[in-house]
Design a protein around this motif. Sequence first.
Motif, mmCIF file in Angstrom:
data_model
loop_
_atom_site.group_PDB
_atom_site.id
_atom_site.type_symbol
_atom_site.label_atom_id
_atom_site.label_comp_id
_atom_site.label_asym_id
_atom_site.label_seq_id
_atom_site.Cartn_x
_atom_site.Cartn_y
_atom_site.Cartn_z
ATOM 1 N N THR A 284 -79.338 77.048 10.710
ATOM 2 C CA THR A 284 -78.308 78.076 10.553
ATOM 3 C C THR A 284 -78.755 79.386 11.200
ATOM 4 O OG1 THR A 284 -79.220 78.754 8.424
ATOM 5 C CG2 THR A 284 -77.479 77.067 8.395
ATOM 6 N N TYR A 285 -77.771 80.276 11.418
ATOM 7 C CA TYR A 285 -78.111 81.615 11.895
ATOM 8 C C TYR A 285 -78.896 82.347 10.801
ATOM 9 C CZ TYR A 285 -74.654 80.972 15.644
ATOM 10 O OH TYR A 285 -73.958 80.521 16.727
ATOM 11 N N PRO A 286 -79.894 83.155 11.159
ATOM 12 C CA PRO A 286 -80.626 83.920 10.131
ATOM 13 C C PRO A 286 -79.684 84.866 9.388
ATOM 14 C CG PRO A 286 -81.156 84.714 12.333
ATOM 15 C CD PRO A 286 -80.356 83.469 12.520
ATOM 16 N N ILE A 287 -79.983 85.118 8.120
ATOM 17 C CA ILE A 287 -79.109 86.009 7.337
ATOM 18 C C ILE A 287 -79.041 87.379 7.988
ATOM 19 C CG2 ILE A 287 -78.813 87.148 5.100
ATOM 20 C CD1 ILE A 287 -80.117 84.713 3.811
ATOM 21 N N ARG A 288 -80.179 87.872 8.454
ATOM 22 C CA ARG A 288 -80.209 89.145 9.181
ATOM 23 C C ARG A 288 -81.005 88.982 10.477
ATOM 24 N NH1 ARG A 288 -77.795 93.247 7.123
ATOM 25 N NH2 ARG A 288 -77.336 93.332 4.887
ATOM 26 N N TYR A 289 -80.474 89.612 11.549
ATOM 27 C CA TYR A 289 -81.159 89.596 12.833
ATOM 28 C C TYR A 289 -82.227 90.676 12.865
ATOM 29 C CZ TYR A 289 -77.078 86.813 14.111
ATOM 30 O OH TYR A 289 -76.098 85.862 14.153
ATOM 31 N N GLU A 290 -83.027 90.657 13.934
ATOM 32 C CA GLU A 290 -84.135 91.612 14.060
ATOM 33 C C GLU A 290 -83.668 93.066 14.057
ATOM 34 O OE1 GLU A 290 -83.602 88.983 15.735
ATOM 35 O OE2 GLU A 290 -85.396 87.744 15.951
ATOM 36 N N ASN A 291 -82.444 93.302 14.548
ATOM 37 C CA ASN A 291 -81.936 94.685 14.599
ATOM 38 C C ASN A 291 -81.245 95.107 13.312
ATOM 39 O OD1 ASN A 291 -79.585 93.227 14.716
ATOM 40 N ND2 ASN A 291 -79.023 93.859 16.807
ATOM 41 N N GLY A 292 -81.276 94.252 12.282
ATOM 42 C CA GLY A 292 -80.701 94.610 10.992
ATOM 43 C C GLY A 292 -79.278 94.142 10.782
ATOM 44 N N ARG A 293 -78.592 93.676 11.814
ATOM 45 C CA ARG A 293 -77.229 93.189 11.661
ATOM 46 C C ARG A 293 -77.233 91.873 10.889
ATOM 47 N NH1 ARG A 293 -74.576 91.352 15.546
ATOM 48 N NH2 ARG A 293 -76.176 91.252 17.174
ATOM 49 N N HIS A 297 -74.624 83.175 8.413
ATOM 50 C CA HIS A 297 -75.565 82.166 7.927
ATOM 51 C C HIS A 297 -74.975 80.756 8.048
ATOM 52 C CE1 HIS A 297 -79.322 81.047 6.228
ATOM 53 N NE2 HIS A 297 -78.848 80.637 5.046
ATOM 54 N N GLN A 298 -74.026 80.601 8.999
ATOM 55 C CA GLN A 298 -73.432 79.289 9.239
ATOM 56 C C GLN A 298 -74.316 78.493 10.209
ATOM 57 O OE1 GLN A 298 -70.421 78.238 7.978
ATOM 58 N NE2 GLN A 298 -69.709 80.126 7.019
ATOM 59 N N GLN A 299 -73.949 77.222 10.426
ATOM 60 C CA GLN A 299 -74.713 76.342 11.306
ATOM 61 C C GLN A 299 -74.598 76.813 12.757
ATOM 62 O OE1 GLN A 299 -74.605 72.042 10.524
ATOM 63 N NE2 GLN A 299 -74.036 71.752 12.666
ATOM 64 N N GLN A 300 -75.731 76.836 13.436
ATOM 65 C CA GLN A 300 -75.776 77.352 14.804
ATOM 66 C C GLN A 300 -74.991 76.458 15.774
ATOM 67 O OE1 GLN A 300 -79.854 77.831 16.066
ATOM 68 N NE2 GLN A 300 -80.459 78.859 14.168
ATOM 69 N N VAL A 301 -74.305 77.121 16.718
ATOM 70 C CA VAL A 301 -73.669 76.446 17.855
ATOM 71 C C VAL A 301 -74.212 77.098 19.118
ATOM 72 C CG1 VAL A 301 -71.521 76.015 19.095
ATOM 73 C CG2 VAL A 301 -71.588 75.799 16.604
ATOM 74 N N THR A 302 -74.706 76.288 20.031
ATOM 75 C CA THR A 302 -75.342 76.812 21.245
ATOM 76 C C THR A 302 -74.854 76.031 22.464
ATOM 77 O OG1 THR A 302 -77.225 75.283 21.116
ATOM 78 C CG2 THR A 302 -77.432 77.384 19.929
#
Length: 687
Positions: A284-293, A297-302
Amino acid sequence: FDEVYYGQFVSLYMKRIFFVDDSGPPFGHMLLALGGYLGGFDGNFLWNRIGAEYSMNVPVWSLRLLPALAGALCVPLAYQILVELHFSHCAALGAALLILLENSLITQSRFMLLESILIFFILLAVLSYLKFYNLQKHSAFSGSWWFWLLLTGVACSCAVGVKYMALFTYMLLLAIAGLHFWHMIGDQNLSNVSLLCHFLARGLALIIIPMGMYLSFFYVHLALLYRSGPHDQIMTSAFQASLEGGLARITQGQPLEVAYGSQITLRNVLGKPMQCWLHSHTNTYPIRYENGRGSSHQQQVTCYPFKDVNNWWIVKDPGMQQLVVSNPPRPVRHGHIVQLVHGITTRYLNTHDVAAPLSPHAQEVSCYIDYNISMPAQNLWRVEIVNRESDTDVWKTILSEVRFVHVNTSAVLKASGLSGASLPEWGYRQLEVVGEKLSKGYHQSMVWNVEEHRYGKSQEQKEREVELHSPTQMDISKNLSFMAKFTELQWKILTLKNEDTEHKYSSSALDWITMDTNIAYWLHPTSGAQIHLLGNVATWASANAAALVYLCLSLWYLLRRRRKIYDIPEDAWQLWVSAGGVCGGGWAVNYLPFFLMEKTLFLYHYLPALTFQILLIPVVLQHLGDHLCRSVLLKSMFSAVIVAWFSSVYFVYCTFSPVTYGQPALSLTELKALRWKDTWNILIRKQ
């Protein structure tokens, strides 16, 4: 040097393996390959090192035959051009000898390179048009008139088929032909019907036939190269599937029409800097990104640049629960609403008003996980077939280019990572996929096509996972038409950009005029024998002087004629102008465009322009002798100067012939003596 570059394409022709060369169209490559074919070359040689010894199976003589023959034929062509321009046989002989003794043209024609072939076809086109024009008044529509007119168009198409630089000479000839026809319109002796016939004849020979021949070069090229090769990945899935092997082996037997329940992989159409497929995995996407945003938290799509079982998706009808294809199949058409279910995790492709990880202006794309919070699923997508012929078109495997528009937000599924950075470690350095608003503009990264496809038969998940790994068995042909393949290949040639890097022997267009640069082509591994692309200094300086004299005299004559002062007879003026238009114009159109090009340049790019500039030398010399040297004494002195000057041309040719022909080997002192300019890179071995 460049034999390594062209040799690899000759080998690919021999093995019928498809390739793309962004340097130009295929006709020149096919001529080199013809030499290899005539010599019995099987293509088995590794062209990976400049200076490597040729193995016994490489027919070097036949590979270099056509460039050498073309270079040799440039000498009589130069002679004939001056004759057709109505200059004396003495001036024409001088032009031929100057071409014959030009070291750079000799060097370039002795290797498996394209410049001598290009110059040959350019000169042939010019000569053919001049012969046609000279037959105009007395033999219009005769057999010889048609022959030279048609040969002009054929030679132009061959020149453009070798290198796109010939387009400028082609445009020059079209402009000259247009000017001549404009003068014909004012001829009251010609009827309207006659003028129309002249116009149609020129249009057929100078436009229609060259276009047809240009297409034929690609037709033969594509017919010869029918096997999959290393350049496939930059082409669309449809193009790749038309080649033998490679993707064709994977896609053989796939259903043509995408239906509800179809299992598909979606490849992004852009395909550069790399190909990639719509992909998801359990992370999943991290709850918070490195920049604080924050994220959903859903499953990643790439977008993943490799084939993988996680690239498979199921096309689902939103009104039904089944994930298998019905009997008969219900095809998906343009404008239909679908859900895309990830094959392995069975989660639905989703986007919503949450900022994407790397592109905060765009929406995050995910596979929906129900966390029992106030974030409902938004998983409806409208299928838009970009290359449809009608609004009822069926979504087809490989052939259809599709855009997915999110129903709730009108965002378009986009592989933004193809033009930006990869995701961080939590995204396994895969490429970002976002929902982009249509207001941001259209881009190819928004378009997808189905590459692999099967009709799903298993409703149970475990059986479906086994099915996703199994090959398909249905057989439907998806061959592209020639025009579709030509259009795609032509676009790739024009838009494909290799990274321009500084080369040891690269130069600027300004360096060419004064020959401040050279190129080392060959060095014997033990002796001092070597071959360089170096011009005849006396000829290059004379050509520059001739161009300057022509320009100054033309301006002087124009100013004087404006004041009704005619220094030379009208027929001499017309001869002066026409010769300048052909020779001076040929130099300008083949040289000046390089100042606008953003590419790595080499001295050999100047050779077509140089050839025209050399033809200008006897034009200027004859004019000076006929109209400025009016006394017997002046004519005698002028003749003596020409003899002395021509002796210097021959002397320079002989001086540099060891590095033109590669023999005899020179000593260290002799090599240093040949370095007439500090900017020349003569190879001197350390003792």
